[in-house]
Design a protein around this motif. Structure first.
Motif, PDB file in Angstrom:
ATOM      1  N   LEU A 149      40.656  38.151   9.031  1.00  0.00           N
ATOM      2  CA  LEU A 149      41.304  39.902   9.129  1.00  0.00           C
ATOM      3  C   LEU A 149      42.032  40.269   8.049  1.00  0.00           C
ATOM      4  N   GLN A 150      41.814  40.794   7.210  1.00  0.00           N
ATOM      5  CA  GLN A 150      42.826  41.403   5.752  1.00  0.00           C
ATOM      6  C   GLN A 150      44.093  41.916   6.625  1.00  0.00           C
ATOM      7  N   GLY A 151      44.763  41.763   5.759  1.00  0.00           N
ATOM      8  CA  GLY A 151      45.848  42.303   5.346  1.00  0.00           C
ATOM      9  C   GLY A 151      46.926  40.980   5.616  1.00  0.00           C
ATOM     10  N   GLU A 152      48.445  41.319   5.774  1.00  0.00           N
ATOM     11  CA  GLU A 152      49.442  40.468   5.892  1.00  0.00           C
ATOM     12  C   GLU A 152      49.831  40.480   7.223  1.00  0.00           C
ATOM     13  N   TRP A 153      49.642  39.332   8.035  1.00  0.00           N
ATOM     14  CA  TRP A 153      49.705  38.960   9.385  1.00  0.00           C
ATOM     15  C   TRP A 153      50.000  37.402   9.700  1.00  0.00           C
ATOM     16  N   ASP A 154      50.919  37.594  10.839  1.00  0.00           N
ATOM     17  CA  ASP A 154      51.583  36.158  11.521  1.00  0.00           C
ATOM     18  C   ASP A 154      50.253  35.735  12.099  1.00  0.00           C
ATOM     19  N   GLU A 155      49.755  34.244  12.072  1.00  0.00           N
ATOM     20  CA  GLU A 155      48.643  33.651  12.963  1.00  0.00           C
ATOM     21  C   GLU A 155      49.685  33.747  14.168  1.00  0.00           C
ATOM     22  N   LEU A 156      51.398  33.011  14.207  1.00  0.00           N
ATOM     23  CA  LEU A 156      51.117  32.997  15.676  1.00  0.00           C
ATOM     24  C   LEU A 156      51.729  34.121  16.805  1.00  0.00           C
ATOM     25  N   ARG A 157      51.757  35.369  15.347  1.00  0.00           N
ATOM     26  CA  ARG A 157      52.540  36.400  15.615  1.00  0.00           C
ATOM     27  C   ARG A 157      51.596  37.245  17.021  1.00  0.00           C
ATOM     28  N   LEU A 158      50.009  37.114  15.938  1.00  0.00           N
ATOM     29  CA  LEU A 158      49.168  37.693  16.812  1.00  0.00           C
ATOM     30  C   LEU A 158      48.249  36.642  17.736  1.00  0.00           C
ATOM     31  N   PHE A 159      48.867  36.067  18.402  1.00  0.00           N
ATOM     32  CA  PHE A 159      48.344  34.950  18.699  1.00  0.00           C
ATOM     33  C   PHE A 159      49.276  35.296  19.972  1.00  0.00           C
ATOM     34  N   ASP A 160      50.169  35.638  19.453  1.00  0.00           N
ATOM     35  CA  ASP A 160      51.388  36.002  20.382  1.00  0.00           C
ATOM     36  C   ASP A 160      51.258  36.865  21.049  1.00  0.00           C
ATOM     37  N   LEU A 161      51.149  38.243  20.871  1.00  0.00           N
ATOM     38  CA  LEU A 161      50.516  39.551  21.211  1.00  0.00           C
ATOM     39  C   LEU A 161      49.230  38.943  21.986  1.00  0.00           C
TER      40      LEU A 161
ATOM     41  N   ILE B   4      38.101  42.928  22.860  1.00  0.00           N
ATOM     42  CA  ILE B   4      38.221  42.677  21.572  1.00  0.00           C
ATOM     43  C   ILE B   4      39.277  44.109  21.330  1.00  0.00           C
ATOM     44  N   SER B   5      39.626  45.023  22.148  1.00  0.00           N
ATOM     45  CA  SER B   5      40.625  46.436  22.189  1.00  0.00           C
ATOM     46  C   SER B   5      41.743  45.833  22.272  1.00  0.00           C
ATOM     47  N   GLY B   6      42.085  45.232  22.938  1.00  0.00           N
ATOM     48  CA  GLY B   6      42.830  44.391  23.058  1.00  0.00           C
ATOM     49  C   GLY B   6      43.054  43.626  21.813  1.00  0.00           C
ATOM     50  N   LEU B   7      42.496  42.869  21.009  1.00  0.00           N
ATOM     51  CA  LEU B   7      42.752  41.691  20.329  1.00  0.00           C
ATOM     52  C   LEU B   7      43.084  42.938  19.106  1.00  0.00           C
ATOM     53  N   ALA B   8      42.334  43.848  18.416  1.00  0.00           N
ATOM     54  CA  ALA B   8      42.389  44.777  17.804  1.00  0.00           C
ATOM     55  C   ALA B   8      43.750  45.492  17.844  1.00  0.00           C
ATOM     56  N   ALA B   9      43.978  45.729  19.307  1.00  0.00           N
ATOM     57  CA  ALA B   9      45.958  46.082  19.223  1.00  0.00           C
ATOM     58  C   ALA B   9      47.008  44.967  18.683  1.00  0.00           C
ATOM     59  N   ALA B  10      46.398  43.971  19.157  1.00  0.00           N
ATOM     60  CA  ALA B  10      47.652  42.641  18.880  1.00  0.00           C
ATOM     61  C   ALA B  10      47.757  42.548  17.455  1.00  0.00           C
ATOM     62  N   TYR B  11      46.383  42.628  16.845  1.00  0.00           N
ATOM     63  CA  TYR B  11      46.716  42.948  14.706  1.00  0.00           C
ATOM     64  C   TYR B  11      47.140  44.194  14.243  1.00  0.00           C
ATOM     65  N   ARG B  12      47.103  44.968  14.619  1.00  0.00           N
ATOM     66  CA  ARG B  12      47.533  45.651  14.518  1.00  0.00           C
ATOM     67  C   ARG B  12      49.198  45.909  14.363  1.00  0.00           C
ATOM     68  N   ALA B  13      49.633  45.651  15.485  1.00  0.00           N
ATOM     69  CA  ALA B  13      50.622  45.570  16.054  1.00  0.00           C
ATOM     70  C   ALA B  13      51.918  44.468  14.817  1.00  0.00           C
ATOM     71  N   ALA B  14      51.306  43.293  14.515  1.00  0.00           N
ATOM     72  CA  ALA B  14      51.075  41.963  13.872  1.00  0.00           C
ATOM     73  C   ALA B  14      51.279  41.976  12.482  1.00  0.00           C
ATOM     74  N   LYS B  15      50.024  43.424  12.600  1.00  0.00           N
ATOM     75  CA  LYS B  15      50.452  43.822  10.643  1.00  0.00           C
ATOM     76  C   LYS B  15      51.667  44.759  10.717  1.00  0.00           C
ATOM     77  N   ALA B  16      52.045  45.318  11.510  1.00  0.00           N
ATOM     78  CA  ALA B  16      53.056  46.199  11.309  1.00  0.00           C
ATOM     79  C   ALA B  16      54.684  45.742  11.382  1.00  0.00           C
ATOM     80  N   ALA B  17      54.155  44.635  12.002  1.00  0.00           N
ATOM     81  CA  ALA B  17      56.106  43.512  12.112  1.00  0.00           C
ATOM     82  C   ALA B  17      55.736  43.011  10.774  1.00  0.00           C
ATOM     83  N   ARG B  18      54.774  43.182   9.789  1.00  0.00           N
ATOM     84  CA  ARG B  18      55.195  41.999   8.296  1.00  0.00           C
ATOM     85  C   ARG B  18      56.374  43.282   7.352  1.00  0.00           C
TER      86      ARG B  18
END
Lengths: 482, 482
Positions: free
Chosen positions: A419-431, A468-482
């Motif tokens: 997954l590209q960009g800046e994101w935190d693994e644990l945050r993505l998992f939680d989201l 996958i949709s739920g995962l993608a939403a989590a990924y977007r939120a994780a990136k936004a949180a950085r």
């Protein structure tokens, strides 16, 4: 204080001090709630370093006899029973920290906990088949042919003989591996097979090489037992065998663990050339190879890829496989095929660990492996898995586009996504959990926290896009949180 | 020889020498069949002690690169393949000597081998029920109620929830132990329970106390893992708890393993007074107790003896039991009841060892434990076991008279016989095998080689006298041979 430690004794001074106070606390001289002397005062009195006193009090703390409270010092902490007798219950908190087997890492523990709960997560974390891929009729048939007419005693510890014969036959017809019932050990899935190999054939200080990434990183056994573990990066064609040579020269590695076909998690297959070279290196330097092969029968295009074991002329390979990824995890049927002397050693270890496998699941497995319906099931399975992969890839492309990068595997059950960009693994998992989706974070499988493993076999087709949709939403939120 | 070892290096000199020759052997400079320099000559050349060269050559030997042949020296030993390339297959003989889990002792291995063979021995060595004590109808009923309608996935690693509830309920009604599904872990028999406890809760250097004699001596885990093991002699009333106090004072023992009711092998029951004192000591010194209780439901006179766990007020006891000795060993269903934090730690370890128990045998066990027929089965079992004991005692008295001495147990499946006079244990074992009879020699269960364990539960009634007769003949021959 009339006592002082014997500094010439072989018993360390801090232990002597801890023992001294332990006896007095247990005898009631220091009742619960009372304070021990301050570290500074006691150090001066006994003419020792303050750090010695700290160690002694830490010891009493680990025995559960005292609590060290900031500002208050070291306070005796015993439970009083109803009869007023001071009690000292075994300090389980300390016991659970012991053990030859370390705890699973926190993230893996969380995954097990979530998977073990009955909550309806969309589960991309577990290596199981979905209900629609399960051969219900085949299983029912196997189950109904089973009759209990006599005492159900211990099975042969190496495994039920009929089952071992069925496995040997299956290995020959389905994986062109020659073996016999005496060179096979039935295990509780591939998981136990790996445990048995490590606990029986390696000793403290031995160096081993494992793929990076690999399922092995989630196995604490590789971090314990005093093993030295070296990484073999998985490239597009699998690991580079030449790296084993240099690891051997530097560290004298004794064993290499590989999953050459539809590798977990990357989906990679070790190229034909590299497979041959790996065996050459094994017999040039005398390095044992453990081949974990759960997925070779899931080839989507039905092209059969030869296992290392099938081209191994010298008995260098211990071959591990199971029914878990092609029929059912719940039967807990796996096996090891290898040299007889090794199989006997591992059988002895299995006797110690669990006294052999439960018999009913072995009988059912034996029926399954000899059923004429098995090949039809496998054909359906391949088609079904490929469809799930397609649905997964389609959904990822729609939801994440170029942000998710992956190679498309030709078999198996996993997709390894960067997954590209800046994101935190644990945050993505939680989201993702928050969105009802669970996946396997890359760091639990090796050195990468930029990847996630999406295991697509478990979910029924209609849930994949939603997951996958739920995962993608989590990924977007994780990136936004950085 | 232009090379010489670097004596200032941190790598030991003997390793440097071994490495030097390893590289040259693998590169073909020393072809298979050629000799390495003599120890003496090489020592002089390299200016090191001869013992250093011996260590280096031993290392090459353990790698399978050379054979050390008396009179001929150290000879390179490589296999050549058909293509003429020199090969070095992994030296499995060396691998099987490794391992955290040591091998079973040779006598125990022989017993497993004989029991695993299909030869019709009269078997007084194995802790199983005979065909006539097996609840066939009960099992068939449980089996027939089982329907496979959906995917058989991983069970909860702690064990199937219904089964854990059934065990908790059974513990309350049959053994007056209060527990709950969350404080129970399903294991592959008591064997795995003990393994999990040792591998998860103890660490290298920890001291533990075990009964002498005890089944534990046949478990290599107690000789490995860096544990210090201390003996508690079993007297007529069981172990003396005061000895635990002195062991604690001397060695800080952390855990005591006991089988208090119808003890294996002596049949002894820990007296009520001693049971209470044992718990007092446990909570005075904070020592954990592991109670192994396979036999408490086999009381011949139906008097129920309270388990330690049932009188444990403080959570000091880990309680281990199973269905093996009352229903079937082949189901491999055992359990541990204890504090939740401990159960969670052990569950994590079970995930690592085998990823949980096979589901079908758990479903059957759950049916069995909740069946209304179980109590009738247990009543028949008690009568049946008592009859087998009587037949055994009668036959021993007739065949051996005063030469065999024993206490008659009030439950369980073992008779612990002291055989008088001069005889050699291994010879007796071999002679008995020759007569078609197998028993458990005392030395495998602790310090006594004057005793034998006769497990009378496995043989059908009409074979018992014949077996004892074969054993008595072997005993007479063993004495005559001295």
């Amino acid at each position: 204080m009339e006592w002082s430690p014997d500094k010439s004794s072989r018993v360390p001074v801090y232990i002597q001090i801890a023992d001294y106070f332990e006896t007095r606390i247990v005898n009631g001289e220091y009742p619960s709630g009372s304070s021990l002397p301050s570290e500074r005062a006691l150090a001066a009195l006994l003419e020792v370093n303050r750090s010695t006193i700290v160690s002694a009090y830490d010891q009493l703390n680990s025995l559960g006899l005292v609590r060290r409270i900031k500002g208050l010092g070291t306070v005796v902490n015993l439970q009083a029973s109803e009869e007023g007798i001071v009690k000292r219950v075994p300090n389980w908190e300390e016991y659970v920290k012991g053990g030859f087997l370390p705890l699973n890492d926190p993230l893996t523990r969380r995954i097990h906990k979530i998977v073990g709960s009955d909550k309806p997560y969309i589960n991309f974390a577990i290596g199981e088949l979905s209900a629609d891929l399960f051969p219900v009729t085949l299983m029912q048939e196997a189950h109904s042919q089973l009759e209990i007419t006599q005492y159900l005693g211990y099975e042969h510890i190496q495994g039920n003989l009929k089952l071992r014969e069925a496995i040997a036959n299956h290995l020959e017809t389905h994986r062109t591996i020659k073996s016999s019932s005496s060179s096979i050990l039935v295990t509780s899935g591939a998981q136990q097979a790996i445990q048995l190999i490590v606990q029986s054939l390696l000793k403290s200080g031995d160096a081993v090489a494992i793929e990076d990434p690999s399922y092995s990183y989630s196995l604490p056994i590789f971090h314990s037992a005093g093993l030295k573990t070296y990484r073999l990066p998985v490239e597009d064609e699998g690991i580079d065998p030449e790296q084993i040579v240099s690891l051997y020269k530097q560290h004298r590695i004794k064993m290499v663990f590989v999953n050459p076909i539809y590798h977990n998690p990357t989906g990679t297959t070790l190229s034909c050339e590299r497979r041959k070279r790996l065996l050459e290196i094994s017999t040039k330097y005398g390095i044992a190879i453990v081949e974990d092969d759960p997925y070779s029968l899931t080839s989507y295009d039905q092209q059969s890829v030869s296992t290392l074991k099938s081209i191994d002329q010298d008995g260098s390979v211990l071959y591990v496989s199971s029914l878990s990824k092609i029929v059912s995890t719940g039967l807990r049927i796996g096996w090891i095929a290898g040299p007889q002397s090794v199989i006997q050693r591992l059988t002895d270890a299995k006797q110690q660990l669990d006294f052999g496998h439960s018999n009913i699941s072995q009988w059912i497995a034996s029926q399954l492996l000899t059923s004429r319906e098995l090949d039809n099931h496998l054909a359906r399975l391949r088609i079904g898995l490929q469809k799930k992969l397609e649905l997964t890839v389609e959904a990822i492309r729609a939801e994440m586009g170029d942000e998710a990068r992956f190679n498309i595997p030709l078999g198996g059950i996993h997709l390894w996504c960067e997954l590209q960009g800046e994101w935190d693994e644990l945050r993505l998992f939680d989201l993702a959990i928050g969105n009802g989706v669970i996946f396997t974070p890359g760091s639990t499988l090796g050195s990468s926290d930029r990847h996630i493993r999406i295991t697509f076999s478990k979910m029924e087709d209609h849930l994949i896009a939603k997951g996958i949709s739920g995962l993608a939403a989590a990924y977007r939120a994780a990136k936004a949180a950085r």
